[in-house]
Design a protein around this motif. Structure first.
Motif, mmCIF file in Angstrom:
data_model
loop_
_atom_site.group_PDB
_atom_site.id
_atom_site.type_symbol
_atom_site.label_atom_id
_atom_site.label_comp_id
_atom_site.label_asym_id
_atom_site.label_seq_id
_atom_site.Cartn_x
_atom_site.Cartn_y
_atom_site.Cartn_z
ATOM 1 N N GLN A 1 0.840 -1.213 0.000
ATOM 2 C CA GLN A 1 0.000 0.000 0.000
ATOM 3 C C GLN A 1 0.870 1.257 0.000
ATOM 4 O OE1 GLN A 1 -2.707 0.103 3.305
ATOM 5 N NE2 GLN A 1 -3.472 -1.937 2.802
ATOM 6 N N ALA A 2 1.910 1.216 0.820
ATOM 7 C CA ALA A 2 2.774 2.392 0.929
ATOM 8 C C ALA A 2 3.400 2.710 -0.423
ATOM 9 C CB ALA A 2 3.860 2.148 1.975
ATOM 10 N N GLY B 1 6.713 11.943 -2.649
ATOM 11 C CA GLY B 1 6.257 12.153 -1.291
ATOM 12 C C GLY B 1 6.965 11.270 -0.298
ATOM 13 N N VAL B 2 6.418 11.277 0.915
ATOM 14 C CA VAL B 2 7.090 10.636 2.025
ATOM 15 C C VAL B 2 6.244 9.483 2.565
ATOM 16 C CG1 VAL B 2 8.027 11.002 4.342
ATOM 17 C CG2 VAL B 2 8.192 12.818 2.631
ATOM 18 N N VAL B 3 6.903 8.371 2.860
ATOM 19 C CA VAL B 3 6.242 7.244 3.504
ATOM 20 C C VAL B 3 6.783 7.159 4.927
ATOM 21 C CG1 VAL B 3 6.137 4.728 3.580
ATOM 22 C CG2 VAL B 3 5.775 5.942 1.410
ATOM 23 N N ARG C 1 2.604 10.400 2.040
ATOM 24 C CA ARG C 1 1.760 9.543 1.205
ATOM 25 C C ARG C 1 1.245 8.336 1.952
ATOM 26 N NH1 ARG C 1 0.217 12.908 -2.638
ATOM 27 N NH2 ARG C 1 1.985 13.825 -3.752
ATOM 28 N N PHE C 2 1.928 7.963 3.027
ATOM 29 C CA PHE C 2 1.502 6.779 3.752
ATOM 30 C C PHE C 2 2.002 6.868 5.181
ATOM 31 C CE2 PHE C 2 1.723 2.361 5.193
ATOM 32 C CZ PHE C 2 0.476 1.906 4.820
ATOM 33 N N ASP C 3 1.182 6.380 6.083
ATOM 34 C CA ASP C 3 1.538 6.404 7.492
ATOM 35 C C ASP C 3 1.200 5.030 8.049
ATOM 36 O OD1 ASP C 3 2.257 7.279 9.937
ATOM 37 O OD2 ASP C 3 1.024 9.087 9.867
#
Lengths: 667, 545
Positions: free
Chosen positions: B188-189, B199-201, B344-346
């Motif tokens: 998913q990330a 972006g940032v994961v 973008r993902f957490d």
């Protein structure tokens, strides 16, 4: 049925109005009562001047102003003539008639028109002034501007928001008082707060400067804080100390009442343009604000459970002659304040907002007693205050809810507040614990508070911090003294201390040859020399080490924030004025009783108690010749060393110098 | 009145009571728009910042949803001003967009003309843009894409970058999922990143950030530049890529102080990129050495400031940032957002928890009191000498001996900064000393002996502990040394003090001289440890016995 008496003038008409009608007029035309008029005729002649009429026009809403213009243009109060002058359509409907009816009633109420026997007649000045003041008289619509409501919320939700916010406001001011107690805020010679001081304190407290300005001035007018005796510092008052420990529901209304009467625009602190305002200065005073605030709340109440989105427009409708941009500025400032104080919740008027008294007595500074109705209302809205805390290893103390003032004050004594809102986060540090130790706390007391209230065991580092700081505390002591005595000879100091003790000057011996005192050097020198011992005043900063005594005059007391019009005074004045013009013959006056000589404070208290419409008192008054005379009076107002009262015998109001009143007794 | 786990403070912090039954749900729901600031035992603090809100916007959350979440979990009424602020702030993101215009190339488009007017009036924006095409459209110099985004963010109008990316030089990379599989959240990330473009994961340490990187590389199928914090990390990346992907040794180059290889996949250290010779960054050519299709930033929260400057110039290349936290010590969060991209993902919190933010070790601070003679010397010393004086007090040696006695049989690392102090300790404890001067070969021998248990005590300098990965150590004693980044500190601590296989508790001791700057630094560190959920105690050296 007898025909109504024919009035020949505005004065006649005013004389026939009842007390309530007169009070209503005076309240809205305050220029008529300053200085206090001595009779109805004087009120009427002031009311007929162009200056006064011009001011009165500013009180009219858009519709009434149109009617005023119509009357001036038509030269008559005849409804159809006025309608025609205003350009009403031929088949003018009900709403035109209603607008004109209501407008005429308002013009009459404000004394801009008077009734002869049958007809309403404008005062002369109205006809002259209106065309000059009103640019575009034609109403866009004869109907009032409808309210535009925003999103609606349940009353419970609104009150929950507002109650919470009220408590946050209380906590903020409690914290402000605590901070003033710990470190008083310096005042300038003018009695204002310097820009830099305000900014520094605002950042310490985590408040916007405009917000801090508001809390300071509200605190002052509520009597919670004030200048020190010398006027150089701002401190909590005794009443403030009491207020600080009062539960939320009692404390909140005190702030609300202060706000309700406040006449300052704190948003001026946020604006870059314009004159830079100072806290306790006058640049941001606007005497229209109390009235505007009432109108604002009244209009906000029309939104029901929704915020009113067009409050600025509605206010502009109420005050068509005011500067619309400025009005809109003030309206948004009021919206922010109202939300901060819990008058509104999510923009909609709360129960508390509705409970604000439409006409109330002036809040007596120094005795902040809120109205019972407000307290009861607050009790229903304010979330319950808790006494539980959570102590954590990162040296924070979290109160997971609004903390009861007692425990909050205790924790605030040894920890610094870091975050406020629904809950509170405090931080322990060596510095914060030392501060508490300085003020006489012990490690055991601090730990006991934490243990008694914490829901979780006290983490070891927290206990360590407290006991370790306490163990090291006091190794080096620093204090202040106004003067010191130093000698090479211990025996001589012994002698000096005896001499000082005899002179009633306490001194503390710090070492064999040094003693300090809270009395200044010149007093010490005086006392020592009086005992026959030679002593020299020493000033290390002076070239020869010998002091030249300097005397500093205390700076003037800062001006107190200006209050609005006192409705009680207006009511009393109306009562008095309706009684003026009818002097009572000396023989008809009741016999003057023996009025005992009293202390000035007693006089003041007795008169203050008599400020109830209709109550009469006998005054014993020293006249210019120095001999006492008794007057039967009806007091109206006490201020500035003067008592305004109706002199019943003369049938006119007059001013009595308080200093010359030597006694009073109730008639 | 609800009884939720969350309390919303007027200073935009959120307090979460971790013992509350709804705490986990609340944590999951607030994570998109609030940054975890500290996580001590009972009440965790999150903060709502404009960046966090814009990150949430970029991830498709709207103000209404954020407000609903707050209202759902909040125990008390949420301050009205905060609600308004949230709506206003979120509304600012995306009013301006960077687009690729078929006729004009890179343009800034405004959905709201007054906003464009406002920003164009700024002196900082003017030199970055070209001709105004119409009311809501202005040309942007392609080289200023990154810079413009930075400036717009500072003006409070963050632009959404939809201008697309160059594909770069194609280079097929395949994941070889044999005997292992990409975990769901890793997939998913990678996908969220790919759809977002750049972006940032955010993933906790050990949650497999490298694999997310590898998955992203496979999606890009292009040459990749990987920027990492240090050489050890570079080697780990290389090993992991060899194991998990179709890449061979010949395709992966290392660009570090030691080697300068440029290959289809190149792993470079931050340090080498920021090395300056005669005031010039001498290794910047690397950024243009190939037509990179993807640039990967490991540990974005440690990214040095100059790298941001270089990054501003390569906005047309896809950029993936990997990190465990968006919180930076230096406050450059803005630049991460503008130049690398939004979050973008957490990772879900459960993963973080499993990773052990919850104390795996017992931390103890031992305080020694300087003898009077030393106290006097300390008081009279120059400020810059004080720290050394306090750190190196001979009294610390006794404490170390006591501690060793207490942990007899366990493997102990003694860590310090001052070489003479370490040498003395080595002698006293009869243990070898590893410093920056120790050769790599010697180091490896000593570490190996330590691993096998042949060697029970090792004295190491701070320089040496950069390459330290000694999970066998059950006890660490720090006698001197400041810590640069607190974030780094916690990670390192976690690395040294992994929970032991036999369930023994690991111990971390710091020996500090009380009433000195040494103790001040310690207080700072303690606070951070406690905020990370590590428990710690303070004891006096006398009570060690």
């Amino acid at each position: 049925m007898t025909s109504p008496p024919r009035n020949r003038s505005l004065a006649d008409d005013l004389r026939r109005r009842d007390q309530a009608a007169l009070a209503s007029l005076l309240r809205d035309r305050v220029d008529l009562i300053s200085p206090t008029p001595d009779s109805i005729s004087e009120v009427a002649s002031r009311a007929a001047t162009t200056a006064s009429v011009r001011m009165a026009l500013h009180r009219l809403d858009r519709r009434a102003l149109s009617v005023a213009w119509g009357v001036a243009a038509a030269g008559t109060s005849d409804a159809s003539a006025v309608a025609a002058a205003l350009g009403a359509p031929g088949d003018a409907d009900e709403s035109w008639a209603r607008m004109i009816d209501e407008g005429l009633a308002e013009l009459y109420r404000l004394g801009l028109m008077w009734r002869d026997s049958t007809n309403l007649r404008p005062v002369r000045a109205l006809i002259d002034v209106v065309p000059a003041v009103v640019a575009d008289p034609r109403p866009v619509s004869p109907d009032p501007l409808p309210v535009a409501p925003g999103r609606s919320f349940s009353p419970e939700l609104i009150d929950r928001f507002a109650g919470q916010q009220g408590l946050v406001a209380v906590q903020t001011v409690r914290e402000l008082l605590r901070s003033l107690e710990a470190e008083p805020l310096g005042l300038t010679r003018e009695g204002t707060v310097a820009i830099r001081e305000l900014a520094a304190r605002a950042s310490t407290l985590g408040l916007a400067e405009s917000a801090l300005a508001m809390w300071l001035e509200l605190g002052w007018s509520a009597g919670l804080l004030g200048p020190s005796a010398g006027g150089e510092e701002l401190l909590p008052t005794v009443a403030g100390e009491v207020w600080r420990t009062a539960p939320g529901p009692q404390a909140w209304p005190v702030l609300l009442q202060a706000w309700w009467f406040a006449d300052r625009d704190w948003s001026a602190f946020d604006r870059a343009e314009g004159v830079r305002p100072y806290v306790f200065g006058i640049a941001h005073v606007s005497n229209q604000l109390p009235e505007l605030r009432r109108q604002w709340v009244e209009l906000a109440s029309e939104g029901g459970t929704a915020a009113v989105l067009n409050l600025a427009e509605l206010l502009a409708e109420r005050r068509p002659l005011a500067d619309a941009a400025r009005l809109s500025q003030l309206a948004s400032a009021l919206a922010v304040e109202a939300e901060m104080l819990g008058v509104t919740g999510r923009g909609a008027l709360s129960e508390m907002g509705r409970a604000l008294p439409p006409v109330a007595t002036e809040v007596d500074p120094g005795d902040p007693q809120p109205e019972l109705a407000l307290v009861e209302c607050a009790a229903r809205m304010v979330p319950e205050e808790i006494e539980t805390i959570v102590v954590q290893g990162d040296l924070t103390i979290v109160a997971p809810g609004p903390l009861a003032p007692g425990i909050a004050a205790s924790i605030g004594a040894f920890a610094d507040i870091e975050s406020t809102g629904g809950a509170a986060v405090y931080r322990l540090s060596v510095a914060s614990v030392e501060e508490a130790l300085d003020r006489g706390w012990s490690a055991e007391q601090i730990l006991a508070i934490l243990q008694d209230h914490s829901r979780v065991p006290i983490p070891q580092p927290v206990a360590y911090l407290i006991t370790d700081t306490a163990a090291r505390h006091g190794r080096i002591r620093v204090g202040s003294a106004a003067g010191f005595v130093s000698t090479e000879d211990a025996a001589a100091l012994e002698l000096v201390l005896t001499a000082l003790a005899k002179a009633g000057i306490p001194a503390t011996r710090l070492a064999e040859t040094v003693a300090v005192s809270h009395h200044p050097p010149h007093q010490l020198v005086g006392a020592i020399r009086a005992a026959g011992v030679a002593a020299t005043a020493h000033d290390p900063s002076a070239a020869d080490g010998l002091a030249t005594p300097v005397r500093v005059a205390p700076p003037p007391r800062p001006p107190a924030p200006v209050g609005g019009v006192d409705p009680a005074r207006v009511a009393a004045l109306a009562a008095v004025l309706t009684a003026t013009g009818t002097p009572t013959e000396a023989k008809d006056l009741p016999p003057a009783p023996e009025v005992p000589r009293m202390h000035s404070a007693q006089v003041q208290a007795a008169l203050a108690a008599a400020l109830v419409p209709g109550r009469r008192m006998w005054l014993r008054y020293a006249d210019n010749a120095g001999s006492d005379r008794s007057y039967l009076v009806q007091p109206v107002h006490l201020a500035g060393g003067v008592c305004e009262a109706l002199d019943v015998g003369q049938g006119r109001s007059r001013r009595f110098a308080m200093s010359r009143i030597v006694g009073v007794v109730q008639a | 009145m609800t009884n939720g786990p969350l309390i919303v403070q007027s200073d935009k912090t959120l307090l979460l009571e971790v013992e509350h039954p709804d705490a986990d749900r609340a944590r999951r729901d607030i994570a998109p728009f609030a940054e975890l600031e500290r996580a001590p035992e009972h009440v965790h603090t999150y903060r709502i910042t404009p960046l966090a809100l814009w990150n949430a916007r970029a991830a498709g959350h709207d103000a209404e949803g954020v407000i609903d979440t707050l209202m759902t979990y909040s125990r008390y009424a949420v301050p009205h001003a905060l609600l308004i602020d949230i709506a206003d702030t979120m509304d600012r993101y995306g009013r301006l967009r960077l687009l690729n215009h078929p006729a004009h190339g890179l343009v800034l488009e405004a959905l709201d003309t007054p906003v464009l007017e406002e920003v164009l009036r700024s002196k900082k924006v003017a030199p970055l843009v070209g001709a105004r095409i119409d009311e809501g459209l202005v040309v942007v110099h392609p080289s200023e894409r990154g810079h413009l985004k930075q400036v717009l963010l500072k003006l409070g109008w963050p632009a959404e970058d939809l201008a697309g990316y160059v594909d770069g030089e194609a280079h097929p990379i395949l994941l070889e999922e044999t005997g292992w599989a990409l975990r769901d959240y890793q997939r998913q990330a990678a996908e969220s990143f790919w759809h977002g473009g750049s972006g940032v994961v955010v993933l906790p340490c050990g949650a497999g950030k490298t694999l997310v990187g590898a998955a992203a590389m496979a999606m890009a199928g292009a040459t990749t530049l990987i920027l990492v914090t240090n050489t050890v990390s570079a080697r780990q990346w290389r090993d992991e890529l060899l194991r998990r992907t179709s890449l061979t040794e010949d395709e992966i180059g290392e660009y570090s102080g030691a080697r300068k290889e440029v290959r289809p996949v190149t792993i470079a250290t931050y340090q080498v990129l920021t090395t300056r010779r005669k005031g010039v960054y001498s290794h910047l050519d690397l950024l243009d050495a190939r037509d990179w299709g993807l640039i990967l930033y490991d540990e974005v929260h440690l990214l040095p400031a100059p790298i941001f400057r270089f990054t501003a110039d390569i906005q047309a290349r896809r950029r993936l940032g990997l990190t465990a936290t968006l919180v930076r010590e230096d406050g450059l969060e803005d630049d991460v957002f503008s130049l690398i991209g939004p979050k973008r993902f957490d990772a879900p919190w459960k993963e973080i928890e499993a990773q052990g933010y919850i104390a795996p070790a017992e931390c103890t601070e031992v305080r020694v009191t300087l003898p009077d003679g030393e106290r006097l010397a300390y008081a009279m010393a120059e400020p810059e000498e004080r720290y050394r004086l306090a750190s190196c007090t001979p009294k610390k040696a006794r404490v170390v001996q006591d501690l060793l006695r207490r942990h007899q049989g366990e493997r102990v690392l003694v860590i310090g900064q001052y070489l003479d102090q370490l040498a003395e300790l080595g002698e006293l404890l009869d243990a070898p000393v590893v410093t920056g001067d120790t050769t790599v070969r010697e180091r490896q021998v000593l570490f190996e002996q330590f691993r096998t248990g042949e060697l029970r005590t090792l004295v190491v300098s701070k320089v040496a502990n950069f390459s330290l990965d000694l999970p066998e150590a059950g006890v660490a004693v720090q006698v001197s040394g400041t810590f640069g980044s607190r974030q780094e500190e916690a990670q390192r601590l976690g690395r040294i003090l992994r929970p032991k296989s036999d369930g023994r508790t690991a111990h971390f001791y710091t020996v500090v001289a009380r009433d000195t700057v040494d103790a001040d630094f310690a207080a700072h560190r303690q606070r951070f440890l406690a905020e990370q959920g590590y428990s710690y105690r303070i004891v006096d050296s006398d009570s060690l016995g």
